[in-house]
Design an enzyme around this catalytic site. Structure first.
Site, PDB file in Angstrom:
ATOM      1  N   LYS A 183       0.853  -1.199   0.000  1.00 16.63           N
ATOM      2  CA  LYS A 183       0.000   0.000   0.000  1.00 16.63           C
ATOM      3  C   LYS A 183       0.883   1.242   0.000  1.00 16.63           C
ATOM      4  O   LYS A 183       1.707   1.423   0.896  1.00 16.63           O
ATOM      5  CB  LYS A 183      -0.932   0.052   1.222  1.00 16.63           C
ATOM      6  CG  LYS A 183      -1.972   1.169   1.017  1.00 16.63           C
ATOM      7  CD  LYS A 183      -2.737   1.554   2.259  1.00 16.63           C
ATOM      8  CE  LYS A 183      -2.164   2.727   2.999  1.00 16.63           C
ATOM      9  NZ  LYS A 183      -2.084   3.995   2.238  1.00 16.63           N
ATOM     10  N   GLU A 257       9.282  -0.273  11.104  1.00 17.04           N
ATOM     11  CA  GLU A 257      10.299   0.784  11.050  1.00 17.04           C
ATOM     12  C   GLU A 257       9.554   2.071  11.385  1.00 17.04           C
ATOM     13  O   GLU A 257       8.759   2.559  10.586  1.00 17.04           O
ATOM     14  CB  GLU A 257      10.908   0.889   9.647  1.00 17.04           C
ATOM     15  CG  GLU A 257      11.679  -0.340   9.198  1.00 17.04           C
ATOM     16  CD  GLU A 257      13.035  -0.492   9.872  1.00 17.04           C
ATOM     17  OE1 GLU A 257      13.438   0.405  10.635  1.00 17.04           O
ATOM     18  OE2 GLU A 257      13.673  -1.531   9.650  1.00 17.04           O
ATOM     19  N   CYS A 292      12.998   9.839   9.497  1.00 19.92           N
ATOM     20  CA  CYS A 292      12.930   9.134  10.783  1.00 19.92           C
ATOM     21  C   CYS A 292      14.257   9.200  11.518  1.00 19.92           C
ATOM     22  O   CYS A 292      14.293   9.150  12.733  1.00 19.92           O
ATOM     23  CB  CYS A 292      12.529   7.690  10.532  1.00 19.92           C
ATOM     24  SG  CYS A 292      13.494   6.954   9.213  1.00 19.92           S
ATOM     25  N   GLU A 394       8.486  13.720  18.092  1.00 16.98           N
ATOM     26  CA  GLU A 394       9.001  13.784  16.724  1.00 16.98           C
ATOM     27  C   GLU A 394       8.268  14.890  15.965  1.00 16.98           C
ATOM     28  O   GLU A 394       7.050  14.825  15.800  1.00 16.98           O
ATOM     29  CB  GLU A 394       8.780  12.432  16.038  1.00 16.98           C
ATOM     30  CG  GLU A 394       9.377  12.378  14.651  1.00 16.98           C
ATOM     31  CD  GLU A 394       9.122  11.041  13.959  1.00 16.98           C
ATOM     32  OE1 GLU A 394       7.968  10.568  13.966  1.00 16.98           O
ATOM     33  OE2 GLU A 394      10.083  10.483  13.406  1.00 16.98           O
TER      34      GLU A 394
END
Ligand code: NAD
Length: 493
Positions: A183, A257, A292, A394
Site C-alpha cells: 500500500k 520501522e 525518521c 518527533e
C-alpha cells in the site's frame, strides 16, 4: 495518461496494480493528490477499500506457488533486469517524486531514485543466499533446515522516502519467494506506481500488487486480511502500534520501522566547520527534517555551545528553500497541509517556552513566493530543555533543538531519555569518547563523525519504540521474509 516530461506539473489519473492489471477502485472513487510546491492538485489515485484489497490479496495468493517454486537465481535475475530498465527512467521518476512530496530534486530525489536501482541490484544478487544449514548429530541422522518464504506479504509505506522504502519491501520480499501487496502513501503514490509499472513488465501477474487508498480504509483492510502471512510497516509509531495489534490477532510476524527523535552529541574538540556540515546533514535539513533518522536534538558541550551555534546558524541561513524542481533549491516543501500545520504548531509551542531563543527561522512567511506552497525555513531553538515537547516529540520538520551539556554521563543520560531509539550521531576527535558514547546510546544505528544515510548491507532498524526487525541487509531479508523449517531424516531405513 499524462507523462511528467510532457506536462511537468500534471500527472493525471494513476490506477493501482492488481493481478497484473492497472485498475481503478471497485467503488470508482478517487483521491486528489496535491503538490506541496504550490498546493495544486497534480493528479488522482484510486481510493482503494476492502474489496480492492481482497482482489489484490487473492491475486498474490494465486501467484504464490509458482513464484515460490521458481529457482531463486531466476527471481534474482528478474530484479537485475528491472534495475537495468529503471536506469533510463531515473530522472523522470525523480521529478515525479519531487513534485508529489516536495523534496528537492537536486539534493534528495535523484539520490533516492538511484537507491532504488542499487537496491534492486543488491537484492538480485542475494536471491540465492536463503540457505539452510545441517546439524551434526550422528552418522545415521540427517537434520537440515530450509529457509522458506512466509507467503503473502502485506506492506505499508509512508510518503517521506516512498521510493526507497518501497524498494526495500519489494526486492527482499520477492526475491525470497513471497508475493506482495504494497500500500502506497496517499500523499506520495506516483513515483512508486511508476516504478511498479516497470517492475510489472518483468514480473508474473499477481506477484507484485500495489494498492492506493487511505490508511484507515485500504491500510486496515490489508492488516486485517486473514490471508496475509507477514506484515511489514514503515511509518509512525502510533500506526505501527495499530499494525502490531492487528498482527497479534492472527499471530502474523510484523516488522516495524517507526519514528525517532535522535540525538547528535558534539564534544568540546569538535567545534569545526566539517562538524557543522555533518550536523546539518544529520538533521536531514535537505529533506526538511522529514526523516525518521533526523538528529533533531543537538547536544552541544557548554564550552563550544555559543561558538558552534553561531557557525551553524550562519551556515543554515545560506540554504536556499524553494521550488523542489528548481536546481538551485537546497530544501523543498513540507509534504502536505496537515504536516505543515503540525510543524507550525510545534514551532509556536517552542517559541512560547520560557527562556527559549530562536536564532534562526520560526513561523513561515504569510506572503511572498514561499507562501504559495508549504515552505518552512530551517529553524533553530536554543537553550532548550530536554523535557520540552519540541525536544521529546518527533516534529518531522526542519526544526533543531540545541541543548547544552557538561559531562559525558549526563549527555548520554539525556540522549537516552526518549521513548525512541532509532539513530544517533557523535562528533569528536577522541576515538575513545566517540566509541564509548556510541556503545552507550540506546539506538539501532549510531554514526561517529559522519551524518550520512543508510547504506545497503547494514542491518538497519530501531531500538525501543522505533521499531522491530531490520532492513537493508542480507540478515534483514532472511529474518523478515523467510522462515526456517527443519527436516529430520533417519538414514537407517
Ligand atoms: P503514518 O504512520 O501516518 O502513515 C504511514 C502509512 O500508514 C501510510 O501509507 C498510511 O496510509 C498508512 N496508515 C495510516 N493509518 C493506518 C492504519 N490504521 N492501518 C494501516 N495503515 C495505516 O506515517 P507518515 O506520516 O506517512 O510518515 C511519517 C512517519 O514515518 C514518521 O513517524 C517517521 O519517523 C516514520 N518513518 C520511519 C522510517 C524508519 O525507517 N524507521 C522511515 C520513514 C518514515
Amino acid at each position: 495518461m499524462h507523462d511528467v516530461r510532457e506536462s511537468r506539473y500534471h500527472v493525471g489519473d494513476q490506477p493501482m496494480l492488481i493481478a497484473g492489471d492497472w485498475t481503478i477502485a471497485a467503488e470508482g472513487e478517487w483521491i486528489d493528490v496535491e503538490s506541496p510546491r504550490d498546493k495544486s492538485v497534480i493528479g488522482r489515485i484510486p481510493r482503494g477499500r476492502t474489496e480492492d484489497v481482497e482482489r489484490a490479496v487473492a491475486a498474490a495468493r494465486r501467484a504464490h506457488p509458482a513464484w515460490r517454486d521458481l529457482r531463486p537465481r531466476v527471481r534474482g535475475d528478474l530484479f537485475r533486469r528491472i534495475a537495468d530498465a529503471l536506469e533510463p527512467e531515473q530522472e523522470r521518476i525523480a521529478q515525479l517524486l519531487s513534485l508529489e512530496n516536495g523534496n528537492a530534486l537536486r539534493t534528495q530525489s535523484r539520490g533516492e531514485m538511484q537507491f532504488v536501482v542499487d537496491c534492486f541490484r543488491y537484492f538480485s544478487g542475494l536471491a540465492s543466499e536463503a540457505k539452510g544449514e545441517s546439524i551434526p548429530l550422528n552418522a545415521s541422522v540427517l537434520d537440515y533446515s530450509r529457509r522458506e518464504p512466509l507467503g503473502i506479504v502485506g506492506a505499508i509505506i509512508p510518503w517521506n522516502a516512498p521510493l526507497m522504502l518501497a524498494a526495500l519491501k519489494i526486492a527482499p520480499a520477492l526475491v525470497t519467494g513471497n508475493t506482495l501487496v504494497l500500500k502506497v502513501a496517499e500523499d506520495a503514490p506516483f513515483a512508486v506506481l511508476a516504478v511498479a509499472r516497470i517492475c510489472q513488465q518483468f514480473l508474473p501477474a499477481g506477484v507484485l500488487n500495489v494498492i492506493s487508498g487511505y490508511g484507515t480504509e485500504a491500510g486496515e483492510a490489508l492488516t486485517s486480511h486473514p490471508d496475509i502471512t507477514k506484515l511489514s510497516f514503515t511509518g509512525s509509531t502510533t500506526v505501527g502500534r495499530r499494525v502490531m495489534e492487528k498482527g497479534s490477532e492472527r499471530i502474523v510476524p510484523v516488522s516495524l520501522e517507526l519514528g525517532g527523535k535522535s540525538p547528535q552529541i558534539v564534544f568540546p574538540d569538535a567545534d569545526e566547520d566539517w562538524v557543522i556540515d555533518g550536523t546539518i546533514a544529520g538533521m536531514r535539513f535537505f529533506r526538511q527534517g522529514q526523516s525518521c533518522t533526523a538528529g533533531s536534538r543537538l547536544f552541544l558541550h557548554e564550552s563550544v555551545y555559543e561558538s558552534f551555534l553561531g557557525k551553524l546558524v550562519d551556515k543554515l541561513a545560506t540554504l536556499r528553500v524553494g521550488d523542489p524542481l528548481d536546481e538551485s533549491s537546497d530544501m523543498g516543501a513540507i509534504v502536505n497541509r496537515k504536516q505543515f500545520e503540525r510543524v507550525c504548531d510545534f514551532v509556536s509551542d517552542g517559541m512560547g517556552q520560557p527562556g527559549v531563543q530562536v536564532p534562526l527561522g520560526g513561523l513561515p512567511p504569510t506572503e511572498g513566493p514561499l507562501s504559495h506552497g508549504y515552505y518552512l525555513q530551517p529553524t533553530v531553538f536554543a537553550g532548550v530543555n530536554n523535557d520540552w515537547r519540541i525536544a521529546s516529540e518527533e516534529i518531522f520538520g526542519p526544526v533543531l533543538c540545541a541543548i547544552p551539556w557538561k559531562d559525558e554521563q549526563e549527555v548520554v543520560r539525556m540522549a537516552n531519555d526518549s521513548a525512541y531509539g532509532l539513530a544517533g550521531f557523535v562528533w569528536t576527535h577522541d576515538l575513545g569518547a566517540g566509541l564509548r558514547t556510541a556503545h552507550a546510546l540506546e539506538a539501532g544505528w549510531v554514526q561517529v563523525n559522519q551524518g550520512g544515510g543508510q547504506v545497503l548491507g547494514q542491518s538497519y532498524g530501531g531500538f525501543k519504540q522505533s521499531g522491530i526487525g531490520r532492513e537493508f541487509s542480507l540478515e534483514g531479508m532472511l529474518d523478515s521474509y523467510t522462515q526456517r523449517k527443519h527436516v529430520s531424516v533417519s538414514l537407517e531405513r
